[in-house]
Enzyme design. Sequence first.
Site, PDB file in Angstrom:
ATOM      1  N   SER A 144       6.666  21.299 -82.005  1.00  0.00           N
ATOM      2  CA  SER A 144       6.397  20.113 -81.204  1.00  0.00           C
ATOM      3  C   SER A 144       4.934  19.696 -81.390  1.00  0.00           C
ATOM      4  CB  SER A 144       6.732  20.378 -79.736  1.00  0.00           C
ATOM      5  OG  SER A 144       6.726  19.194 -78.986  1.00  0.00           O
ATOM      6  N   HIS A 201      15.411  19.413 -78.423  1.00  0.00           N
ATOM      7  CA  HIS A 201      14.017  19.682 -78.762  1.00  0.00           C
ATOM      8  C   HIS A 201      13.756  21.171 -78.946  1.00  0.00           C
ATOM      9  CE1 HIS A 201       9.875  18.778 -79.331  1.00  0.00           C
ATOM     10  NE2 HIS A 201       9.480  19.433 -78.246  1.00  0.00           N
TER      11      HIS A 201
END
Length: 720
Positions: A564, A679
Amino acid sequence: MDTTASTPAHAPEPADPHLWLEDVDGEKQLAWVRDRNAVTTTRFTETERFAATRDRLRGILDTDSRIAFPRRRGGYLYNFWRDAQHVRGIWRRTTLESYRSDSPEWDVIIDLDALADAEGENWVWAGTSVLRVWNPQDLDARPDHPRALVSLSRGGADAVVVREFDMATRQFIDPENGGFTLAEAKSELSWIDADTVYVGTDVGEDALTDSGYPRTARLWRRGTAVEDAEVIFEGTRQDVAVSVFYDDTPGHERHLAERALDFYTTERYLLSPGAEPEPLDVPGDSEVSLHRGWLFVFLRSAWAAGGTDYAPGTLLRADLDAYRRGERAMTVLFVPEAHRSLENFTVTRHHLLLTVLEDVRTRLVALDLERPDPAAARAIDGVPADATVSVIGTDADFTDEVFVVSTGFLQPATLLHGQADAGVAPLKSAPAFFDADGLDVHQHFALSDDGTRIPYFVVAPRAETPAAPGAARTPAPTLLYGYGGFENALTPGYSGLTGAGWLERGGVYVVANIRGGGEYGPQWHTQAVKAGRHRVYEDFAAVARDLVARGITTPGLLGAQGGSNGGLLMGVMLTAYPELFGALVCQVPLLDMRRYHRLLAGASWMAEYGDPDDPAEWDYISRYSPYQNTDPAADYPPVLLTTSTRDDRVHPGHARKMAAELAEQGHPVWYYENIEGGHGGAADNAQHAFKAALAYEFLWDTLRGDRRGDAAPADGKNVG
């Protein structure tokens, strides 16, 4: 009228030959993904070593000997659990008495595997909001929990389907029968009573912000369409999100609204029927919470109130009613120091619990809630002093019960339980998942470019951990992990996957506590946002150099990993500091910083990175944005890029386009995209084990004693 002068200039957007890869589900794009996946899996996963690692990691994730971490609701402890028999998981509950036993009797409330099979959906658990119903004749009794709003994600995406669940009948309530049900969206819900909720969701045009979150909050009554629900609070499209929620604490019932202007700035309001929202006059970038009659304010920047100046990182409390009348008498609960910061706080019935970081080592202390005196802060009996500890649950409305987790790089998690005043004792302990004999943990400090001391932890064989740079030792394959953003502090913690996949095989593991995180309070973060972003990358590079200077590793043996925002960190290491590393693992990353704010939730992060459309801000973003800074002539280390098709937070286009660009330039790049996973990159334990094993296999295969090593695919191409 001439408006030219008032029209803001926009930074030019360079041509992007790989823009087509941003179409997430396009047939051509998914064919591109499958082709790259095939090359990577053929190269790294068709070996006995990979299979053994994957299976071992899967066993760690699936084992029943893990701790079932509980959450108290009334008289029960709830837990969501996945294992080999429950791949998608089960939501269950038991009593504390049963939980104490070696084999608790769990009452399964929802079997997600059975639900997914019956409905033909790839459901991934995304949490619940459970209604509390108080007994008006006995407010000291724990409430009932008759209904739940269950959030289910398809494939692990942030967007969820919400369905109401009857806790007594163990059935979902159909919308035809008045059940609260929402279609897939990034929704916000809060119970008011059994027949009313606050909701923010996608109800059509102009319902969402540019970041993809609710722009309006509505009062939704049972039996009505959500589209017809009354709008009671709203923001603008440029906001991150708005939300409204209800505090049902007896004697302190209140309705609150929040309007997030950006990731760190929030306007807060108290709501009353028939009245305009009442602003709560607190710093917009502070963290604010209400408990009973108190207002808690944790400062992220300096604040002057009531004639007193307060430093960032200070925790304050005020009487809420007096504060609303304009009084600014504040009780100071915590004051930061150079090496000491507040990580978080929570409350029990009579105590305030502070989790304090001292040079990235935690300490848990308690204060009297009614008359808190920081000078009288005391340690809670039974909490280890040499471990990372965190409070995971209290029973704040009724008792001083507290659940605490204790862990460390080499210490498996222990769940402690007891009372904040009487102390805690071990309740459950996880087994060791790897052989830690002969391993030690040391903390070192590297000097960044501006002279700031950057702490980092090294987990290595005892004889291979010298105390000073230049000491003799045999360099070892080393994995350096970092994040450096959003005030997220990285503290020591046990990872069976890292131990089994890396440490036990002779690798050294390092965690860098670089700026951008929260290891030394808010200022450790704020000095590295926007124009200060370069400090994040300078800090990480300084740690990499220090590892080599100490003889722990060499550039050719040094790998790094991040996901991320940490994936952005890996992208910058690749393009700006390639000489420092032998291989990089870049997971669910941001990489195209010219377009990040236009992709999925990216607009919500402009307070962290800046606005690429603003020429002044693009000037500093453009200096590090990995996608715009690749160089065909550079000598890049091999890089593994991984992402997820179902990631609706960080767009998979970042990783796709970077892989295509690097391959086109002839660099050694490997690519893997999980079709599921959101995610987090994985929707279940099998996918999680595969993803982790792939990263370790890539690192073991590509790290070499020289700077580059041989990472080109067997067919001579430079992309996987």
